[in-house]
Design an enzyme around this catalytic site. Sequence first.
Site, short mmCIF file in Angstrom:
data_model
loop_
_atom_site.label_atom_id
_atom_site.label_comp_id
_atom_site.label_asym_id
_atom_site.label_seq_id
_atom_site.Cartn_x
_atom_site.Cartn_y
_atom_site.Cartn_z
N CYS A 285 9.20 45.57 69.35
CA CYS A 285 9.45 46.42 70.51
C CYS A 285 10.95 46.61 70.73
O CYS A 285 11.74 45.74 70.39
CB CYS A 285 8.85 45.80 71.76
SG CYS A 285 7.10 45.50 71.62
N ARG B 95 13.01 49.14 63.20
CA ARG B 95 12.39 47.83 63.39
C ARG B 95 10.86 47.91 63.36
O ARG B 95 10.20 46.88 63.31
CB ARG B 95 12.81 47.25 64.74
CG ARG B 95 14.27 46.98 64.77
CD ARG B 95 14.74 46.57 66.12
NE ARG B 95 16.02 45.92 65.98
CZ ARG B 95 16.38 44.81 66.57
NH1 ARG B 95 15.57 44.22 67.40
NH2 ARG B 95 17.56 44.29 66.37
N TRP C 150 5.45 47.76 69.71
CA TRP C 150 4.78 47.22 68.53
C TRP C 150 3.61 46.42 69.10
O TRP C 150 3.82 45.37 69.72
CB TRP C 150 5.76 46.34 67.77
CG TRP C 150 5.17 45.52 66.67
CD1 TRP C 150 4.89 44.19 66.72
CD2 TRP C 150 4.82 45.96 65.37
NE1 TRP C 150 4.37 43.78 65.53
CE2 TRP C 150 4.32 44.84 64.67
CE3 TRP C 150 4.89 47.20 64.71
CZ2 TRP C 150 3.88 44.91 63.36
CZ3 TRP C 150 4.44 47.25 63.40
CH2 TRP C 150 3.95 46.13 62.74
N ASN D 131 9.61 43.65 76.40
CA ASN D 131 9.48 43.11 75.04
C ASN D 131 8.98 41.67 75.13
O ASN D 131 9.25 40.98 76.12
CB ASN D 131 10.84 43.06 74.34
CG ASN D 131 11.28 44.41 73.85
OD1 ASN D 131 10.58 45.41 74.02
ND2 ASN D 131 12.45 44.45 73.24
N GLY D 132 8.31 41.21 74.07
CA GLY D 132 7.88 39.80 74.05
C GLY D 132 6.51 39.64 74.68
O GLY D 132 5.72 40.59 74.74
N GLU E 205 10.32 35.92 45.67
CA GLU E 205 10.82 37.09 46.41
C GLU E 205 10.28 38.38 45.79
O GLU E 205 9.91 39.32 46.50
CB GLU E 205 12.36 37.05 46.41
CG GLU E 205 13.05 38.20 47.09
CD GLU E 205 12.73 38.37 48.56
OE1 GLU E 205 12.04 37.52 49.16
OE2 GLU E 205 13.16 39.40 49.12
N LYS F 126 8.06 41.15 47.84
CA LYS F 126 8.45 42.57 47.94
C LYS F 126 7.30 43.47 47.50
O LYS F 126 7.03 44.49 48.12
CB LYS F 126 9.69 42.88 47.09
CG LYS F 126 10.97 42.27 47.58
CD LYS F 126 11.61 43.00 48.75
CE LYS F 126 11.37 42.30 50.05
NZ LYS F 126 12.20 41.21 50.42
N GLU G 38 4.57 43.49 50.08
CA GLU G 38 5.01 44.07 51.34
C GLU G 38 5.14 45.59 51.28
O GLU G 38 4.69 46.28 52.19
CB GLU G 38 6.37 43.43 51.67
CG GLU G 38 6.93 43.78 53.01
CD GLU G 38 8.29 43.13 53.21
OE1 GLU G 38 8.89 42.63 52.23
OE2 GLU G 38 8.75 43.13 54.37
N HIS H 35 -2.16 24.45 35.58
CA HIS H 35 -2.96 23.69 36.56
C HIS H 35 -3.89 24.61 37.35
O HIS H 35 -4.29 24.26 38.46
CB HIS H 35 -2.02 22.91 37.48
CG HIS H 35 -1.13 21.96 36.73
ND1 HIS H 35 -1.62 20.85 36.09
CD2 HIS H 35 0.19 22.00 36.48
CE1 HIS H 35 -0.62 20.22 35.49
NE2 HIS H 35 0.49 20.90 35.71
N LYS I 270 10.31 44.95 61.57
CA LYS I 270 11.53 44.39 61.00
C LYS I 270 11.80 42.99 61.55
O LYS I 270 12.30 42.13 60.86
CB LYS I 270 12.69 45.33 61.29
CG LYS I 270 14.02 44.90 60.72
CD LYS I 270 14.10 45.19 59.25
CE LYS I 270 15.24 44.45 58.59
NZ LYS I 270 15.02 44.26 57.15
#
Length: 614
Positions: free
Chosen positions: A2, A27, A80, A106-107, A486, A490, A493, A509, A609
């Site tokens: 948000c 974001r 969001w 927000n939050g 990483e 990516k 995502e 294994h 974000k």
Amino acid sequence: MCGIVGYVGQRPALELLLGGLERLEYRGYDSAGVALLGGDGSAVRVRSVGGIAALRDALVRHPDAEALRVSTTGIGHTRWATHGRVSEGNAHPLSDETGRVQIVLNGIVENHDALRALLVAEGARFASDTDAEVVAHLVARRLDEGGLADAVRASLRLLAGHFAFVAATPDEPGTLVGTRRACPLVIGQGTDEPERYLGSALVGLPGELAGAHAIEDDEIVVLDPLSARVLDARGRPVTPRRLALGARQLRAERTEHESFTLAEIAEQPSALRRTLRAAPAGPGLDELPWVSLCAARRLTIVACGTSYHAGLAGRYLLERWAGLRVEVDIASEWRYRDPSIAAGDLVLGITQSGETADTIGALRMAGERGAHVLALTNVPGSQVTREAGAVLLTDAGTEVGVAATKTFVTQVALLAALARQLGAARGVLGDAQAERLDDQLQRLPAVVAAARAAAELPIARAAERWSHEPFFLFLGRHAGLPVALEGALKLKEIAYIPSDAYAAGEMKHGPIALLGEGTPVVVVATESPVLDKLRSNVAEVKARGAHVLAIATEGAAGVIADEADELVLVPATDPLLSPIPAVVPLQLLAHQIACARGLDPDRPRNLAKTVTVE
Ligand code: F6R
């Protein structure tokens, strides 16, 4: 995540608010809205699901379009969804049933259910599922007692959770009141006096700024065009902390690139150069508590996602160069398992945004137990900088793409600069070694630029061949392992392809059962004591028919090349620095596959974000 923007001044507020919301768009959000106060005691609110473009459409069609255009006080929000589905009714601003109080929040207000039940018992009617509407009702019920500022302060006492909100009422046109607890809220002073801004992030305040300040937990700011009065929870005036305007980092421009993500991958050399400008000391290193760092035996690193991978890469650097024993943990796990941390221990939180709730929660816990708390972030003035005793700053600029790229390479580079600096101070590195590492650090931007140039063509080919594959496996060992992790993150995502990453030695294994004819396997090969073992692991993979793309540093390529179907060569650097250039082909691979699949690499579905919600 948000975003909040507020403006009070003499200029028409609407375009400024929309400009601020657009600056926060990167974001991630799913709906947006604004409320503007009229001089005639009215408030007009317009909200829409979707992007700012959809909100602009709704504004043009609104019957009060003219009033909206001339108003000089307003608040705006990008939402969001966390509690309550994505809908116009749940979009902010939210108001009480009379429309007297407009709130952007927000939050999360954790006790909003209980408060809602009390309000309903008193006769309140609700139109949304949101906690913000609960706050609007609370403030509205207290408005007649002493005005908006007192009503906000009285309501704040009733709230539990972590949030920031701004309230406006047509009863007091030309005034905004904001407050926060554990979520950011900043004040900006425009250059076109008299005017003031409020926002959840410095980067989201539109226009030129003459100054900016931060509000601390449970403080209240009363904003009018001429002043921003900050009061503590008891209503006593306090002097807010000034923020450096350099913190208002500008974002990369897309220019000729297909996406912001690609522009940011291309911008990595300059992000590294900026971050390492003061190398070998690096920005912020001088302020660190050297005495504790030099005397320390162990360091705990906590982080989430890509920042966690940067921590894993940093572990090799800090152990080898600085002689520290380093543990790296996922913040959301570490903080809930009663870790053994005691007074005097060192805990470093890595978070590019500086706002990730779990990383901040972990650092807060470490601080409460008497540990020295350090933070590594890309955002000066962010929440984490308030939790930490010392701060290391990367200077990657604002990252618009949701996937972390340039922030990852700068995080690892700054950890390397720290390791080099500490190694010299602790007597682990001799002068000649330290000098050699300084040279390697200085050359990093050029090495990363060369890594991109070398990878472009082979990665474009691989992306074309593999864009329809249902599964990828990434393998690495030693410093190559964080890069493999990483690369898989990516790909999940931004290309939405299920993928796994493994320490290559773990293949036998269990995971080797995943492999069949043609399964794409990406191997990250760096010079290390286990390079020969990695070669054997790749041979086993090949024996199952997998198709192997090796991302190999110059020093490792000779060992791995004949086991790979294809090779992307990564220019030479110190083996422990090699995650920095070696990640570039993997960033490109995910990006190119996403584009080949018709996806928007800048805005992956279901992701924001910044993750401020626990
Ligand atoms: C992946 C990504 C996330 C973040 C994670 C932590 O591309 O961006 O995994 O790395 O959400 O974010 P920060 O570093 O802001 O704490």
